[in-house]
Design an enzyme around this catalytic site. Structure first.
Site, PDB file in Angstrom:
ATOM      1  N   LYS A   1      14.546  86.501  27.540  1.00 43.12           N
ATOM      2  CA  LYS A   1      14.356  85.785  28.803  1.00 43.12           C
ATOM      3  C   LYS A   1      15.176  84.503  28.859  1.00 43.12           C
ATOM      4  O   LYS A   1      15.751  84.166  29.878  1.00 43.12           O
ATOM      5  CB  LYS A   1      12.873  85.430  28.975  1.00 43.12           C
ATOM      6  CG  LYS A   1      12.038  86.591  29.456  1.00 43.12           C
ATOM      7  CD  LYS A   1      10.558  86.367  29.183  1.00 43.12           C
ATOM      8  CE  LYS A   1       9.998  87.594  28.521  1.00 43.12           C
ATOM      9  NZ  LYS A   1       8.596  87.501  28.139  1.00 43.12           N
TER      10      LYS A   1
ATOM     11  N   LYS B   1      20.639  89.490  21.196  1.00 36.69           N
ATOM     12  CA  LYS B   1      19.341  90.006  21.615  1.00 36.69           C
ATOM     13  C   LYS B   1      19.095  89.768  23.104  1.00 36.69           C
ATOM     14  O   LYS B   1      19.373  88.689  23.615  1.00 36.69           O
ATOM     15  CB  LYS B   1      18.276  89.260  20.791  1.00 36.69           C
ATOM     16  CG  LYS B   1      16.870  89.701  21.048  1.00 36.69           C
ATOM     17  CD  LYS B   1      15.865  88.742  20.410  1.00 36.69           C
ATOM     18  CE  LYS B   1      14.645  88.633  21.287  1.00 36.69           C
ATOM     19  NZ  LYS B   1      13.705  87.604  20.889  1.00 36.69           N
TER      20      LYS B   1
ATOM     21  N   LYS C   1      13.065  77.289  17.422  1.00 30.14           N
ATOM     22  CA  LYS C   1      12.430  76.507  18.494  1.00 30.14           C
ATOM     23  C   LYS C   1      12.674  75.021  18.286  1.00 30.14           C
ATOM     24  O   LYS C   1      12.858  74.276  19.247  1.00 30.14           O
ATOM     25  CB  LYS C   1      10.920  76.811  18.556  1.00 30.14           C
ATOM     26  CG  LYS C   1      10.584  78.197  19.073  1.00 30.14           C
ATOM     27  CD  LYS C   1      10.812  78.269  20.550  1.00 30.14           C
ATOM     28  CE  LYS C   1      10.786  79.639  21.199  1.00 30.14           C
ATOM     29  NZ  LYS C   1      10.404  80.789  20.478  1.00 30.14           N
TER      30      LYS C   1
END
Ligand code: AMP
Ligand code: TRP
Length: 329
Positions: A197, A194, A111
């Site tokens: 979203k 993976k 992040k």
């Protein structure tokens, strides 16, 4: 009966990664365990600090949970922000969590890379809030996908540490649960690691039939094997993983055989995958539409879920306050 808890952040529609990684386990587990499932709306603030419409996002996930087959009579479903006791446990866990270990969490580092202008304290203490969600219920098992393994380790670490610091045997160490006995990582349709979203490589549970077929037929492949029994490149291995999830092991073995004999036609394999995806998703899609238009039902489910969760949470908080030495309120 063993207790189960899990949640998903309301940051978009559910996709096949969420389904095979988590929700399919939720549905299976509700018959055998004492389950509660929730919608992690506080967690979504770590990446979406000013949510456009948090209420409707929450209802979207709730409709999708129900459409997948979670039965609130068996497993209450609640919204994280409806159960304020979690915040108190979050605070206590934060006091015993150290900067160094939080900074080393892979998803935190990821992040930091992805949103360098918003490295907020909530992101850093994400594992503490997640541990609070879990320990609050004294959960034995937590159904999650492979990417949550490190957060689960942190939850176990925090449980052990709490017990050690206060010299009690209070919190249990929660185990991760995977329906297939091993961690599931659903790959993306672009052949990369993976399905997620933010990666733009998802098949959503609410995608219509045409979209499902189009997305699968466009899934990334290569020119095909050039030698017998050739090792598969990552994109092809990923396609096979998706094939096994959607069409079953037998179908995946059949195409694997063709691959090894250099006779595979990816188009045929994808056609079968698309057909099986549509068989799986058609009834789910229909139920999503029905549930999402029944506001009164959704409200009732959330209210009942919050009551059930708060009752359990209140008991835990009373005990934790007592252990640490705070006044009874
Ligand atoms: P997220 O969509 O990242 O909020 O994840 C919600 C739940 O779905 C978590 O339990 C994840 O582990 C699981 N999940 C999400 N994407 C995948 C994926 N591609 N493979 C397996 N599990 C996933
Ligand atoms: N971290 C999980 C995710 O990104 C969501 C989550 C929050 C969760 N609290 C939890 C999952 C507690 C299981 C148990 O998907």
């Amino acid at each position: 009966m063993e207790r189960v808890i899990s949640g998903i952040r309301p940051t978009g529609n559910l996709h096949l990664g969420n389904y095979f990684g988590a929700v399919k386990s939720f549905v299976k587990m509700q018959d055998e365990y004492d389950c509660m499932f929730f919608i992690a709306d506080w967690h979504s603030l770590t990446t979406h600090p000013t949510p456009e419409n948090i209420r409707s996002s929450v209802k979207t996930i709730l409709s999708e949970y129900l459409a997948c087959g979670i039965d609130p009579e068996k497993a209450p479903i609640y919204v994280q922000s409806d159960v304020k006791q979690v915040l108190e446990l979050y605070l206590y866990l934060n006091m015993n969590a150290y900067l160094g270990e939080l900074e080393r969490v892979t998803s935190f580092k990821e992040k930091v890379r992805k949103q360098p202008d918003n490295v907020n304290a909530g992101l850093l203490t994400y594992p503490c809030l997640m541990a609070a969600d879990i320990l609050m219920h004294k959960a034995d098992k937590v159904p999650v996908g492979k990417d949550q393994e490190q957060n689960m380790e942190m939850a176990r670490l925090f449980a052990r540490r709490f017990n050690r610091i206060y010299n009690v045997e209070y919190f249990k160490e929660p185990a991760s649960f995977y329906f297939a006995d091993k961690a599931v990582k659903v790959p993306g349709l672009d052949g990369t690691g993976k399905m997620g979203k933010s990666e733009g490589n998802c098949l959503y549970l609410c995608d219509d039939e045409k979209t499902v077929t189009k997305k699968i037929m466009r899934a990334v492949t290569d020119q095909g094997p050039t030698q017998l029994n050739q090792e598969k490149p990552e994109v092809i291995q990923n396609l096979f993983t998706l094939c096994e999830l959607l069409s079953g092991k037998e179908a995946a073995d059949y195409y694997n055989d063709l691959y090894n004999r250099m006779e595979i036609r990816y188009g045929d394999m994808k056609k079968q995958m698309a057909a099986d995806a549509n068989t799986l998703l058609a009834p789910i899609r229909e139920r999503i539409l029905a549930y999402s238009s029944d506001d009164a039902l959704l409200e009732k489910i959330m209210r009942q879920g919050a009551e059930a969760a708060a009752e359990r949470a209140e008991k835990t908080i009373e005990e934790v306050r007592e252990i640490i030495g705070f006044r009874k309120i």
